[in-house]
Design a protein around this motif. Structure first.
Motif, PDB file in Angstrom:
ATOM      1  N   SER A 194       5.744  -5.376  18.106  1.00 63.17           N
ATOM      2  CA  SER A 194       6.657  -5.209  19.208  1.00 63.17           C
ATOM      3  C   SER A 194       6.860  -6.246  20.433  1.00 63.17           C
ATOM      4  CB  SER A 194       5.936  -3.778  19.950  1.00 63.17           C
ATOM      5  OG  SER A 194       4.573  -4.098  20.489  1.00 63.17           O
ATOM      6  N   TYR A 195       7.803  -6.105  21.169  1.00 66.88           N
ATOM      7  CA  TYR A 195       8.025  -7.146  22.435  1.00 66.88           C
ATOM      8  C   TYR A 195       8.810  -6.816  23.229  1.00 66.88           C
ATOM      9  CZ  TYR A 195      12.667  -7.831  20.357  1.00 66.88           C
ATOM     10  OH  TYR A 195      13.913  -7.425  20.025  1.00 66.88           O
TER      11      TYR A 195
ATOM     12  N   ARG B 145       3.676   5.316  11.975  1.00 60.64           N
ATOM     13  CA  ARG B 145       4.576   4.712  10.485  1.00 60.64           C
ATOM     14  C   ARG B 145       4.144   5.840   9.609  1.00 60.64           C
ATOM     15  NH1 ARG B 145       9.374   2.674  11.584  1.00 60.64           N
ATOM     16  NH2 ARG B 145       9.814   1.616   9.524  1.00 60.64           N
TER      17      ARG B 145
ATOM     18  N   TYR C  32      16.008  -0.549  18.189  1.00 62.98           N
ATOM     19  CA  TYR C  32      14.747  -0.217  17.730  1.00 62.98           C
ATOM     20  C   TYR C  32      13.668  -0.194  18.581  1.00 62.98           C
ATOM     21  CZ  TYR C  32      17.855   0.083  13.649  1.00 62.98           C
ATOM     22  OH  TYR C  32      19.097   0.187  12.777  1.00 62.98           O
ATOM     23  N   MET C  33      13.232   0.872  18.920  1.00 63.63           N
ATOM     24  CA  MET C  33      12.003   0.862  20.048  1.00 63.63           C
ATOM     25  C   MET C  33      11.124   2.037  19.750  1.00 63.63           C
ATOM     26  SD  MET C  33      14.541   1.626  23.276  1.00 63.63           S
ATOM     27  CE  MET C  33      15.563   0.202  22.865  1.00 63.63           C
TER      28      MET C  33
ATOM     29  N   ILE D 187       9.867  -5.741  11.926  1.00 62.07           N
ATOM     30  CA  ILE D 187       9.024  -5.685  10.956  1.00 62.07           C
ATOM     31  C   ILE D 187       9.153  -6.907  10.026  1.00 62.07           C
ATOM     32  CG2 ILE D 187       8.119  -4.664   8.673  1.00 62.07           C
ATOM     33  CD1 ILE D 187       8.859  -1.873   9.685  1.00 62.07           C
TER      34      ILE D 187
ATOM     35  N   GLY E  32       4.949 -10.229  23.548  1.00 64.37           N
ATOM     36  CA  GLY E  32       4.594  -9.221  22.432  1.00 64.37           C
ATOM     37  C   GLY E  32       3.473  -9.946  21.802  1.00 64.37           C
TER      38      GLY E  32
ATOM     39  N   VAL F  34      21.763   2.137  23.734  1.00 63.55           N
ATOM     40  CA  VAL F  34      20.814   2.931  24.096  1.00 63.55           C
ATOM     41  C   VAL F  34      21.128   3.211  25.725  1.00 63.55           C
ATOM     42  CG1 VAL F  34      18.300   3.459  24.242  1.00 63.55           C
ATOM     43  CG2 VAL F  34      19.166   2.457  22.271  1.00 63.55           C
TER      44      VAL F  34
ATOM     45  N   TRP G 195       1.623  -3.534  29.689  1.00 64.71           N
ATOM     46  CA  TRP G 195       3.166  -3.380  29.760  1.00 64.71           C
ATOM     47  C   TRP G 195       3.564  -3.144  31.365  1.00 64.71           C
ATOM     48  CZ3 TRP G 195       4.737  -5.200  25.708  1.00 64.71           C
ATOM     49  CH2 TRP G 195       4.265  -5.035  24.580  1.00 64.71           C
TER      50      TRP G 195
ATOM     51  N   TYR H 148      16.048  -2.443   9.622  1.00 66.20           N
ATOM     52  CA  TYR H 148      16.405  -2.486  11.254  1.00 66.20           C
ATOM     53  C   TYR H 148      17.867  -3.272  11.229  1.00 66.20           C
ATOM     54  CZ  TYR H 148      11.964  -0.345  12.739  1.00 66.20           C
ATOM     55  OH  TYR H 148      10.960   0.689  13.012  1.00 66.20           O
TER      56      TYR H 148
ATOM     57  N   VAL I 192      10.699  -3.065  18.549  1.00 68.21           N
ATOM     58  CA  VAL I 192       9.873  -3.386  17.274  1.00 68.21           C
ATOM     59  C   VAL I 192      10.877  -4.215  16.246  1.00 68.21           C
ATOM     60  CG1 VAL I 192       8.534  -1.473  17.870  1.00 68.21           C
ATOM     61  CG2 VAL I 192      10.499  -0.914  16.298  1.00 68.21           C
TER      62      VAL I 192
ATOM     63  N   LEU J 259       4.157  -4.966  11.662  1.00 69.14           N
ATOM     64  CA  LEU J 259       5.262  -4.596  12.582  1.00 69.14           C
ATOM     65  C   LEU J 259       4.654  -5.043  13.887  1.00 69.14           C
ATOM     66  CD1 LEU J 259       6.242  -0.861  12.672  1.00 69.14           C
ATOM     67  CD2 LEU J 259       5.792  -1.977  14.755  1.00 69.14           C
TER      68      LEU J 259
END
Lengths: 400, 400
Positions: B101-102, B202, B118-119, B131, B56, A126, A24, A241, B129, B99
């Motif tokens: 992430s990116y 989670r 959503y992070m 799902i 991601g 955010v 990252w 979400y 993130v 799930l």
């Protein structure tokens, strides 16, 4: 075999660090850097950018004329590019103690500071945050004092016909003291949810610190979700979400009385599941904006429930379009509430808040009727900075 | 007077919506958009950008040669600019349930998706993130099932000489059942903290869902902070908003035995403050990577404490440089542990994990000694995707 059992852990960790960096990219710069004199430097490595700006509430506000009056947008400042593509801006003067929020704007695109993992969601936005300590702002920090517990849990509301999420703060020592505690119900504004006060409002830090200093009584603080159509904050319910919104159709449903009518479900749950002191002398309710409206309505409709009422940046109003019993007989119900002499009826507002006039009108009406209340006026508008201030002012007045 | 008391609430809310939009700008586009066939479209409005990419773990990994072997970096895909400066990329094939992430990369600068609130933070990195539901991934969603409570609280560790933060999941019904529950201690990896399992892992969703389906026993899950030098996750202690790091000096301190030696402080706190079932048949411990190392050490050093042991993506090792009693007499202590016949000694690892060889070596050593264990091998490497899978595999085996 022994040779195979090498000390793998250190290797694991260094490998993970390396993977993390490769994966990252680690933050290449320090940002924000708070200097000893409380000036602050913001930095962003963006070698290809043409323009980098910072916008946030630490900068002088930009008054913007609108059909509803002047609105104070957060200021914007330009960062200058230095070597290695690192852009930089340092505040010209020290910042006052406060919790501030900010974002960068890179070639017109608002982004978060990749060097700062601390961020807070407000509705669908955010932003990064930082704290300049000192004075009242020290109440917003995690200090070396005994800490309470913050629980996210679910209660059943038979009135609303759903399980709903709730955030509960119990003071340090609750688990082992065996004592009973008074309860403060703290309500968010439009667009907020059961995460608003605990995150943006710094409730657990403020209460930990006020209690440790002996300025507030140890109390339970219950932060509800005031959107009667909603089970939980976005992302925390089976809706998944979803994009947090204040869609007019949903917002409309917040003023049809359902949340207020169902409030005894919350009180019943809390008093069943926590060691609480009973009776109105041990119950407070306060809220900001829409939560102020809710607090006024709930305390008026259930006049024996709450001894302490706090209205932050909002008052209440008649709602002649609604058929909900919550809004019926406004004057008569308010008379009943004040005939019982609230232990504290507290109103707080910023003098540039767009609700200032309606709050002033509400105060006049209370004055005309001889209804006693305490009033706190701050600078500034309809912002979390003020709601944190009001919480630090209100909480010490409770349960004494 | 009546005229003054207008229905202010709707106004408040629309004004707030408007202020919100003016203040931070609402998300101008929908992103990510998950289509009915589980293809996903990512969008970013960036009219001035020259290049926009998405990176991601939903994209094919990019193998990168390194001195330590091949490392699989997340893939990168280019977005194309459409009208109004909105860039777009749609996956060529449906995504498997998971799930994901990116992040976006705009002109070389990694940013978060401004349309997605959503992070998740992993050490010093925050990513968005989403799902894709179905199969095992449905366990990661909040479903319409009874929900447990998640509490962030503080315990005192006399051994480490500090108050420390801890995350505790109690199953749905805990508050009112009056029953006692078994306890599962779940440990994070290097760079993690007491927020890692509950956020990235989670845990509460997985346990809520497994328990609701009758696949796992109702249990308490305790997520500790395994960094013995640290009171709490970054931002949650009196150290303030520090940059999360895996600084070698700090990482080094994670393998000197202090956390393992002090673990009875945690168990004592939990058994004092929660309604727990006692004895090793009602205690499980598992961890990922460094947490696996810790779990192996703690269960070996305190052989009567845990009936169930789970080692995810890591084993343990001798540590001949350390003088901590935790590492002394490794073989003899392991022999004692297995002479007591663990109810379950479970090892899980991905077949491309960089610890795969050391885990294989550890398994060989157990085999050579006739020590029984259960083994689960997955595809993939040292990633949260696997740790969530191992949790869904391990939890149903406990306390039956």
């Amino acid at each position: 075999m022994k040779r195979l059992l090498v000390v793998a852990a250190v290797l694991l960790m260094s490998a993970a660090t390396w993977a993390q960096q490769a994966l990252w990219g680690t933050a290449p710069v320090v940002s924000p850097e708070i200097h000893s004199d409380n000036t602050v430097t913001f930095r962003l490595k963006a070698p290809k950018a043409v323009s980098v700006q910072v916008t946030g509430d630490f900068l002088p506000a930009r008054p913007i004329e609108t059909p509803r009056g002047v609105w104070e947008a957060p200021g914007i400042a330009d960062l200058k590019e230095g070597k290695d593509g690192v852009w930089e801006f340092t505040t010209t003067a020290p910042l006052k103690p406060e919790l501030y929020s900010y974002s960068f704007i890179v070639d017109g695109l608002k982004i978060m500071d990749p060097s700062n993992v601390y961020m807070i969601r407000d509705v669908a936005t955010v932003t990064n945050v930082f704290i300049i300590g000192g004075g009242r702002a020290d109440l917003y920090k995690v200090n070396d004092v005994p800490h309470g517990t913050v629980s996210r849990m679910w209660y059943n509301s038979p009135t609303l016909g759903m399980d709903r999420r709730i955030t509960v703060y119990t003071p340090a020592g609750y688990e082992t003291s065996g004592k009973r505690y008074p309860v403060f119900y703290l309500l968010h504004g439009a667009g907020g949810d059961e995460e608003a006060w605990i995150n943006l409002g710094r409730t657990s830090q403020i209460l930990d610190n006020l209690i440790a200093e002996g300025k507030a009584e140890p109390m339970i603080v219950v932060m509800t979700n005031g959107n009667a159509w909603q089970e939980a904050a976005p992302g925390e319910s089976s809706k998944g979400y979803t994009v947090p919104s204040m869609h007019p159709d949903e917002a409309k449903n917040t003023v049809e009385g359902a949340f207020e009518l169902a409030f005894p479900d919350v009180v019943k749950f809390v008093e069943k599941n926590f060691r609480t002191k009973k009776g109105r002398a041990n119950r407070a309710i306060a809220g900001l904006s829409m939560g102020s409206f809710h607090s006024a309505n709930i305390s008026r409709y259930y006049p024996d429930m709450f001894g302490y009422v706090g209205l932050f940046s909002g008052a209440t109003s008649k709602n002649e379009k609604s058929t909900s019993p919550v809004y019926a007989d406004f004057d008569a119900k308010l008379k009943v509430q004040f005939s019982k002499t609230p232990l504290l009826y507290y109103i707080a507002c910023g003098n540039t808040d767009f609700v200032f006039k309606s709050v002033t009108d509400y105060r006049k009406m209370l004055d005309e009727n001889g209804y006693k209340y305490e009033y706190y006026e701050s600078d500034g508008g309809h912002i979390w900075r003020n709601w944190r201030i009001y919480l630090t002012e209100f909480a010490p007045k409770l349960f004494k």
